[in-house]
Write an enzyme that holds these catalytic residues in place. Structure first.
Site, PDB file in Angstrom:
ATOM      1  N   HIS A   1      52.199  15.104 -69.541  1.00 54.51           N
ATOM      2  CA  HIS A   1      53.463  15.874 -68.463  1.00 54.51           C
ATOM      3  C   HIS A   1      52.883  17.255 -67.951  1.00 54.51           C
ATOM      4  O   HIS A   1      52.144  17.696 -68.788  1.00 54.51           O
ATOM      5  CB  HIS A   1      54.610  15.794 -69.267  1.00 54.51           C
TER       6      HIS A   1
ATOM      7  N   CYS B   1      57.995  16.757 -63.221  1.00 55.43           N
ATOM      8  CA  CYS B   1      56.749  16.584 -63.780  1.00 55.43           C
ATOM      9  C   CYS B   1      55.825  15.701 -62.686  1.00 55.43           C
ATOM     10  O   CYS B   1      56.205  14.731 -62.188  1.00 55.43           O
ATOM     11  CB  CYS B   1      56.807  15.419 -65.160  1.00 55.43           C
TER      12      CYS B   1
ATOM     13  N   HIS C   1      54.937  12.319 -62.998  1.00 58.16           N
ATOM     14  CA  HIS C   1      56.154  11.028 -63.083  1.00 58.16           C
ATOM     15  C   HIS C   1      57.272  11.377 -62.280  1.00 58.16           C
ATOM     16  O   HIS C   1      58.217  11.012 -62.354  1.00 58.16           O
ATOM     17  CB  HIS C   1      56.481  11.136 -64.767  1.00 58.16           C
TER      18      HIS C   1
ATOM     19  N   MET D   1      61.344  11.896 -63.000  1.00 55.09           N
ATOM     20  CA  MET D   1      61.183  12.942 -64.006  1.00 55.09           C
ATOM     21  C   MET D   1      61.395  14.374 -63.211  1.00 55.09           C
ATOM     22  O   MET D   1      60.595  15.036 -62.900  1.00 55.09           O
ATOM     23  CB  MET D   1      59.953  12.913 -64.879  1.00 55.09           C
TER      24      MET D   1
END
Length: 80
Positions: free
Chosen positions: A20, A65, A68, A73
């Protein structure tokens, strides 16, 4: 959405499913704030890894992120 006070430090922790990172959107930060300078240079690959940043400029910050983002995210932080 999360709200913090000017001068607070935020710490992001990788709790699972890495890697991440924290990337601030150039078009979603307060005027005068360099999104690149507050974004991560690397990634939180290991569980428990952290990234901390202090926020001294009031306003709304959009971030995501990078690996993602397509999965949703993303977040908004309001500094007052």
């Amino acid at each position: 959405e999360v709200k913090i006070c000017k001068g607070d430090t935020v710490t992001w922790t990788n709790n699972k499913g890495g890697p991440h990172n924290v990337v601030f959107d150039d078009e979603a930060v307060p005027s005068g704030v360099d999104a690149e300078s507050i974004s991560m240079d690397s990634q939180l690959a290991d569980e428990g890894a952290t990234y901390a940043k202090k926020f001294d400029t009031a306003g709304t910050y959009g971030y995501f992120c990078e690996p993602h983002r397509g999965a949703g995210m993303t977040a908004t932080m309001i500094v007052s």
